[in-house]
Design an enzyme around this catalytic site. Structure first.
Site, PDB file in Angstrom:
ATOM      1  N   ASP A 163       0.810  -1.314   0.083  1.00 40.86           N
ATOM      2  CA  ASP A 163      -0.014  -0.101  -0.100  1.00 40.86           C
ATOM      3  C   ASP A 163       0.828   1.281   0.006  1.00 40.86           C
ATOM      4  O   ASP A 163       2.029   1.042   0.199  1.00 40.86           O
ATOM      5  CB  ASP A 163      -0.928   0.081   1.288  1.00 40.86           C
TER       6      ASP A 163
ATOM      7  N   GLU B  17       2.591   5.047  -4.271  1.00 36.45           N
ATOM      8  CA  GLU B  17       2.538   5.901  -5.323  1.00 36.45           C
ATOM      9  C   GLU B  17       4.097   6.501  -5.713  1.00 36.45           C
ATOM     10  O   GLU B  17       4.083   6.873  -6.791  1.00 36.45           O
ATOM     11  CB  GLU B  17       1.375   6.681  -5.322  1.00 36.45           C
TER      12      GLU B  17
ATOM     13  N   ASP C 194      -9.040   3.462  -2.262  1.00 35.25           N
ATOM     14  CA  ASP C 194      -9.760   3.877  -1.209  1.00 35.25           C
ATOM     15  C   ASP C 194     -11.091   4.179  -1.545  1.00 35.25           C
ATOM     16  O   ASP C 194     -11.177   5.479  -1.465  1.00 35.25           O
ATOM     17  CB  ASP C 194      -9.066   4.695  -0.406  1.00 35.25           C
TER      18      ASP C 194
END
Length: 866
Positions: free
Chosen positions: A434, A437, A555
């Protein structure tokens, strides 16, 4: 996951791109040299019309190569080869078959006068697929040339047909078929609530252009730089698509199709085939951010069992860590010895534990993971080299691994092997990456501690071939600003002036960070257990990610709209972005899940590749057993899913094959199956699973009615037949748009598509391991000619290399002779048998006919119906 302060900042001040002035001079083609499959040429800048601030690159090189009969490669790069290009070890370039221009399905044509441009044409139809010619109507509103190639701005435009059917360019939460006035920004970013018309977690610069009976083609731009891809119209109404990148080269792969699924297969030849996933990962999974103790995890597992809802995997979010630090366990709430007991109990019941890892590492003295990484110099440094580049993630101040460092993958592997050691550590079955990015809880407008405030030097230096031009402003590109929803490209991520170990900059490699982390995690799991298929779930992604990882859509929110969005995201990722193992957080990650919506979602997601319920710490618990309506829907959906597990597993296997005949996406949009039927081209709420099952969920808020499409004619022009999945009854009456009423919240329209054979287990079970012990029933759904085909692939479900130990059966049904035949490869030894064959629509009243027996899956066999 994102902090509340940054969520509010994002919601209150979203960035919107603005019209920007352009400048370009154009290029002249010269010095052409031909070879067997193409040519190379020089592109010389015409007399510059631009100021020195926007100086264009004077000498470019053009390479045109027919790499295969269906793939044309067009590369426009700087002649000096200093401009950044995606590293070969990150995305290896495809081997070239050396097709001749005569054999190619595509034709390249370029202008040889001023203002170089080119056209790509499909030979069989004469259709112009891509046209950058300055004389074309797509440029009627421009005074600038076709091609602008500056150090920090590259532009190219192509004309499109009126009302073009354009798909892809993920990741986004917008319509599956893209609009005629639309901008897609590609810059990987944390983006809570997956808002519309904004950049999300992945960047995929490939689009499919579907032109009905004329065929489908794909255009892939291999460029990792931030960009806007614009769909718009000129003043005279001509449709066009325009690339606006912050740098890099124009590295195009034109994929001829002409069938939609053929484009998918041709794309995987460029970026790599997706990985085959372990069998158990197709089970149902549960997670929640905020489970703050082992007692909670144990309770969830027990509650699912008590509710008679199968649970394959329990997922541990960052709450299990000590202070949110990777490779630690909270000694009070998640003591390692009790954690080990939980994993042992799970494995005894054929269940699995999956743990999260974020990339941010707390730079804390005494923290062994950091100390070992520091000793190997694996962390990114500030641009001036004074120390580690720091930012903020869940542990507080963090540093980030430099995946380009030669020691980084080995350090990451050893940390995973140590903490997740099956004997002495936490015996997980898979990993979840997670925040990669990479997400940074520091914005450019707030650089107080622990955020790094060192923004100098802001300019790039020359560090070698294809690693980036010197003299660029790495924070604020001077000529063009992409529509990043955070505004500045360095906001809420790694500073773009940070240099990687190989001399490249985050300015150019930002979109690769998450894929490189997922690849490192995949390789680490492989080193931990060399014989098993690894499973890595990643949030951030880029072309080629499917080779090593699955993806979830981030999300999202507990809303009906996000429920619908997951369908079109799935359609794009599986069928166009070559990442088939995908899914959303079922029932939504943010906000309060509503009972009826969650029931619909539980049923719908049971027919999607990856199936996990997950919620934020701020959201109430939403496990399926919390509501009886949802529990009932989940039981029915999971029962159907588990009976179809081998059919889904077979579909995944077919997508991982480099075989033009058999390689089809696990999930297909309707236009893939019925490409000539224009009613299918805009459908984004139905899908075909595995080639033979049509899924048509109820999609309107709180509704019990649904309108869905049943194509009347097949791709070959023959009449279609459909059979209800739940009852086996053939659909009667007119086909086309159908409205079904009174669909309960524990039901969903699903149909067998005529012409297909679907192997199913005779019953479900509480785990995928138990399902594998169940016998098979073969469901035959004949087409209008009475014929049907299907496949079944079996292996042990876990081995990375099964060698010859697999079963690959082709089933065929001949309605005239009334014989089912099974033939193929029978290398996998199994005790399960085919205990029944059901032929739908064979009965005198149009009902089904079933024949029972015991047909071994050790060799081919035939079943005759009298």
């Amino acid at each position: 996951m994102l902090s509340l302060a940054l969520i509010l900042l994002f919601l209150l001040s979203p960035f919107r791109s603005q019209a920007q002035k352009v400048c370009g001079s154009g290029y002249r083609l010269g010095n052409v040299t031909y070879f067997q499959s193409g040519f190379v040429a020089d592109l010389h800048l015409l007399e510059s019309q631009c100021s020195s601030n926007h100086a264009e690159i004077k000498e470019l090189k053009l390479t045109v190569e027919h790499q295969t009969d269906t793939r044309l490669h067009v590369l426009i790069e700087d002649a000096a080869q200093q401009v950044y290009q995606v590293q070969e070890d990150i995305l290896p370039r495809p081997p070239t078959g050396g097709s001749t221009g005569d054999a190619s399905l595509l034709e390249f044509e370029c202008t040889t006068t001023d203002h170089f441009g080119f056209k790509i044409t499909r030979k069989s139809t004469g259709d112009v697929l891509f046209d950058t010619s300055h004389s074309g109507s797509a440029y009627s509103d421009l005074t600038e040339p076709t091609l602008i190639f500056q150090p920090q701005y590259v532009r190219l435009r192509t004309s499109l047909p009126k009302d073009a059917n354009i798909y892809g360019l993920g990741e986004h939460s917008d319509s599956f078929r893209l609009g005629s006035k639309y901008t897609r920004t590609l810059w990987n970013s944390e983006n809570p609530f997956i808002p519309r018309n904004q950049n999300l977690y992945g960047s995929h610069p490939i689009y499919f252009d579907h032109r009905g009976s004329s065929g489908t083609h794909g255009v892939f731009l291999l460029n990792a730089n931030g960009m806007d891809v614009k769909l718009d119209q000129t003043a005279n109404g001509t449709q066009y698509l325009e690339y606006n990148t912050l740098g890099g080269v124009l590295d195009f792969y034109f994929l001829a199709g002409p069938e939609p699924a053929a484009v998918t297969q041709q794309y995987t030849e460029v970026v790599g085939l997706p990985a085959m996933m372990p069998y158990w990962t197709f089970g149902f999974h549960q997670c929640k951010f905020g489970w703050d103790s082992l007692d909670v995890l144990n309770g969830v597992v027990a509650n699912y069992s008590d509710a008679n809802i199968p649970l394959e995997g329990i997922w541990a979010d960052i709450n299990y860590m000590d202070g949110h630090k990777d490779f630690t366990a909270d000694p009070g709430k998640f003591p390692l010895s009790k954690f080990q007991s939980l994993t042992s109990d799970l494995h005894a019941k054929n269940q699995h534990l999956v743990a999260i890892l974020d990339p941010g590492i707390k730079p804390e003295q005494g923290y062994a993971t950091f100390m070992r990484g520091s000793s190997q110099d694996v962390f990114l440094k500030t641009a001036d080299g004074r120390g580690y580049y720091t930012g903020k993630q869940w542990p507080g101040q963090v540093v980030w691994p430099d995946w380009f460092h030669p020691n980084a993958t080995n350090w990451w592997t050893e940390e995973i092997k140590l903490f997740f050691d099956p004997q002495t550590g936490l015996n997980i079955s898979a990993l979840w990456n997670d925040m990669n990015e990479a997400s940074n809880m520091c914005s450019m407008s707030d650089l107080e501690s622990p955020c790094d405030s060192n923004v100098s030097p802001a300019w790039s230096y020359s560090n070698g071939a294809k690693k980036g031009l010197p003299g660029r402003n790495l924070f604020h590109p001077p000529f063009y600003k992409i529509g990043n929803h955070w505004g500045d490209i360095s906001s809420n991520t790694l500073f773009t002036n940070v240099s990687n170990h190989d001399g490249t900059y985050q300015y150019d490699t930002h979109n690769l960070y998450g894929t490189m982390m997922a690849t490192a995690s995949y390789n680490a799991l492989l080193a931990r257990n060399p014989n098993k298929k690894p499973f890595v779930l990643t949030r951030s992604n880029f072309p080629g990610s499917g080779k090593h990882s699955a993806h979830w859509f981030g999300d999202n929110a507990s809303t009906w709209d996000d429920y619908r969005i997951t369908i079109r995201q799935m359609l794009a990722y599986v069928s166009m972005h070559a990442i088939p193992m995908v899914g959303a957080d079922v029932c939504g990650f943010n906000f309060d899940a509503q009972e009826k919506m969650c029931a619909r979602w539980a049923m719908m997601a049971a027919f999607q590749p990856f199936y996990r319920n997950h919620a934020d710490q701020s959201a109430p618990p939403q496990e399926f057993y919390r509501w009886e309506l949802v529990a009932s829907a989940a039981r029915k959906g999971i029962d159907a899913r588990y009976r179809l597990l081998d059919y889904i597993y077979t579909g995944m296997r077919r997508q991982t094959l480099n075989d033009a005949e058999d390689a089809v996406p696990l999930v297909q949009p309707l236009f893939f199956v019925w490409p000539g039927d224009d009613a299918t081209w805009g459908i984004e709420t139905q899908w075909v699973l595995g080639g033979g099952v049509l899924v048509s969920p109820v999609v309107d808020d709180d509704a019990t009615d649904v309108r869905y499409y049943l194509a009347a004619e097949g791709a070959d022009g023959g009449q279609m037949r459909y059979y209800d999945f739940w009852t086996g009854k053939e659909v009667q009456g007119e086909l086309g748009w159908v409205t079904e009423t009174n669909v309960s919240f524990t039901d969903m329209p699903v149909h067998f598509i005529g012409g297909n054979i679907v192997p199913m287990r005779v019953e479900s079970a509480m785990s995928t391991a138990e399902v594998r012990a169940k016998n098979f029933t073969i469901m035959v759904a004949p087409d209008a000619e009475g014929m049907a085909t299907g496949w079944l692939y079996l292996d042990d479900g876990v081995s990375l290399d099964v060698g010859k130990d697999f079963l690959n059966v082709e089933f065929s049904w001949d309605g005239e002779s009334k014989v089912l035949e099974a033939k193929g490869t029978f290398g996998f030894k199994t005790d399960v048998v085919v205990e029944s064959v059901t032929v739908l629509g064979l009965g005198a009243d149009g009902g089904s006919v079933t024949k029972t027996g015991s047909w071994q899956l050790w060799a081919g066999f035939k079943v005759r119906f009298e």
